[in-house]
Every structure is written in structure tokens, then in C-alpha cells.
Design a protein around this motif. Sequence first.
Motif, PDB file in Angstrom:
ATOM      1  N   TYR A 184      -2.090  -8.083 -11.418  1.00 46.00           N
ATOM      2  CA  TYR A 184      -0.838  -7.548 -10.889  1.00 46.00           C
ATOM      3  C   TYR A 184      -0.978  -6.972  -9.480  1.00 46.00           C
ATOM      4  CZ  TYR A 184       3.425  -4.968 -10.240  1.00 46.00           C
ATOM      5  OH  TYR A 184       4.596  -4.498  -9.714  1.00 46.00           O
ATOM      6  N   PRO A 185      -2.047  -6.217  -9.147  1.00 45.86           N
ATOM      7  CA  PRO A 185      -2.155  -5.690  -7.783  1.00 45.86           C
ATOM      8  C   PRO A 185      -2.109  -6.787  -6.718  1.00 45.86           C
ATOM      9  CG  PRO A 185      -3.675  -4.527  -9.197  1.00 45.86           C
ATOM     10  CD  PRO A 185      -3.131  -5.676 -10.000  1.00 45.86           C
ATOM     11  N   ALA A 186      -2.716  -7.952  -6.998  1.00 39.72           N
ATOM     12  CA  ALA A 186      -2.649  -9.064  -6.044  1.00 39.72           C
ATOM     13  C   ALA A 186      -1.239  -9.656  -6.013  1.00 39.72           C
ATOM     14  CB  ALA A 186      -3.670 -10.135  -6.408  1.00 39.72           C
ATOM     15  N   TYR A 187      -0.623  -9.759  -7.190  1.00 37.42           N
ATOM     16  CA  TYR A 187       0.732 -10.324  -7.282  1.00 37.42           C
ATOM     17  C   TYR A 187       1.738  -9.508  -6.492  1.00 37.42           C
ATOM     18  CZ  TYR A 187       4.917 -12.214  -9.610  1.00 37.42           C
ATOM     19  OH  TYR A 187       6.126 -12.795  -9.886  1.00 37.42           O
ATOM     20  N   VAL A 188       1.621  -8.185  -6.576  1.00 38.16           N
ATOM     21  CA  VAL A 188       2.577  -7.321  -5.884  1.00 38.16           C
ATOM     22  C   VAL A 188       2.280  -7.231  -4.387  1.00 38.16           C
ATOM     23  CG1 VAL A 188       1.409  -5.065  -6.051  1.00 38.16           C
ATOM     24  CG2 VAL A 188       3.913  -5.175  -6.235  1.00 38.16           C
ATOM     25  N   ASP A 224       1.271 -16.142  -7.242  1.00 38.84           N
ATOM     26  CA  ASP A 224       1.563 -15.970  -8.672  1.00 38.84           C
ATOM     27  C   ASP A 224       0.662 -14.936  -9.342  1.00 38.84           C
ATOM     28  OD1 ASP A 224      -0.842 -17.298  -8.743  1.00 38.84           O
ATOM     29  OD2 ASP A 224      -0.097 -19.073  -9.792  1.00 38.84           O
ATOM     30  N   GLY A 225      -0.251 -14.333  -8.601  1.00 34.14           N
ATOM     31  CA  GLY A 225      -1.120 -13.314  -9.166  1.00 34.14           C
ATOM     32  C   GLY A 225      -2.257 -13.853 -10.009  1.00 34.14           C
ATOM     33  N   MET A 226      -2.384 -15.179 -10.118  1.00 30.27           N
ATOM     34  CA  MET A 226      -3.452 -15.778 -10.913  1.00 30.27           C
ATOM     35  C   MET A 226      -4.674 -15.982 -10.018  1.00 30.27           C
ATOM     36  SD  MET A 226      -1.960 -15.916 -13.826  1.00 30.27           S
ATOM     37  CE  MET A 226      -3.189 -16.819 -14.759  1.00 30.27           C
TER      38      MET A 226
END
Length: 247
Positions: free
Chosen positions: A94-98, A103-105
Motif C-alpha cells: 500500500y505505501p508504494a500504491y499511495v 497498482d502497488g504490486m
Amino acid sequence: MKPRPGVDVPDHRGRTGLDRAGRDLDRNPGVRVRDVELTSRGWHVLRRTTFDYLRRDGRWETQVRETYDRGNGAVVLPYDTARRRVLLTRQFRYPAYVNDHPDGMLVEAAAGLLDADDPHTAIRREAAEELGVVLGPLTHVLDAYMSPGSVTERLHFFAAPYTPADRTGAGGGVEEEGEDIEVLELPFSEALDMTRDGRIADGKTVLLLQWAALHGPFAPPPSGARASHRAELESTSPRRRPGHMSP
């Protein structure tokens, strides 16, 4: 004063004295810790520390820093030199996604917190849980602070050989801890390309793959002093005796 969980009385994880970290530090005479405030005591700990710092021009200056304490961790790159492959993971972060990741993957090397274990034991545990693999002898690559401006974590980097026969489990992580991890077995050349085109954007993973290409099991034919190091790595390749492994 009302008892404070995590300070005066145990918090939900049974911890007390969380505001004591850093108060007795004296290794650097140019730093004097004045106060430590516990600002968050979730699963990990956030602190605000006030200290006096001796600048290079001789002036003392009061500074305030927030530190996120999640403990130390370990990470490993399992490699198969015979088939020129590596084992990696893919999971939602989630930190990368936000922070603008599509897509945070994230594709990453298997890693985890030490908890109460030493680094060797911890990374074997994580490799079994996340990748379903029993690692061969561990090579210690380096230790590094990955985000020293705010996070206290020191990460222990390892590499280790594996064979198809060593993949004894399904991996995927611990469901009770919210983990949902996909295991990826990739050609090393493809994994290295992914660090260049952005498909691998995780710092610890980029570092391990570049080490493997420059100095590790997939480095160019060595000469001189590098030959002995390469020979040592190759001696821990899949030709090892069944059941033999380092601590």
C-alpha cells in the motif's frame, strides 16, 4: 498522571519503557539526547526525539527528529546457477500504491523482520514461508540502513543457492498475518532487465540483483582476487551434498 500504555504499563504487545530508547546514548559526544516522546505505539513504534547537536562550525543546535522503529530485518536472493534463475516474490504494498506506483504490486526479494531470531534463522524462516524453499548455505552480502532519515531498521542482506528439489512448499506467506504472496522464478537476465525498466522498483531487490551481476554468482568470469570469491560461491551451488547447509 494516568498510566501510559507502552510507557508505564504494558501495551497490547506487552511492552513498557518505549520512551526510553536513545536516552542513554553517549557514543557521539556531539549529540546530547534531551527528551524522547512516544507518539504512536501501534504494531511498531513512532518516537519524537529532541537532542542537541554540535555543528561543524562549533555551534550547538537543538533539533527534533521523528523515528519509526519497526525492528531490524533480513532479505535473501535465492539463486540457481545451473539454470540461471532466481526466486522473487510479488505482493501488494500500500505505501508504494499511495505514492504513484501503478497498482502497488511490487516484485521483491523475500524479506522479513528478525523478531526474536538471529538474521540467519530469520531469513530461512522467511524463505520457507514466502517462497516455500529450503535454502542452501547463506552468503552474507552486506548490512545497510535503507531509509536512515526516519526509519531505524538495519537490513541484513544474504544470497543462497537452491535447486528445484529444494522447493518443498507452496510459499505464499502467512495468511493470518495478511500476507498474499506470489512466488516468481525468473531468469536472472530478465530480473536484471526489470531493474532497468522499472518493473522492479524495490531498493533491496535492485541492490541484491546488481550485486549478483557484478560480484556474485552471475558475475563475469573472475580473475585474480575475485576468482577465490567466485569459487566460494560456486562451491555452494546445487552440487552441495544433500542436507548440507550453513547456520
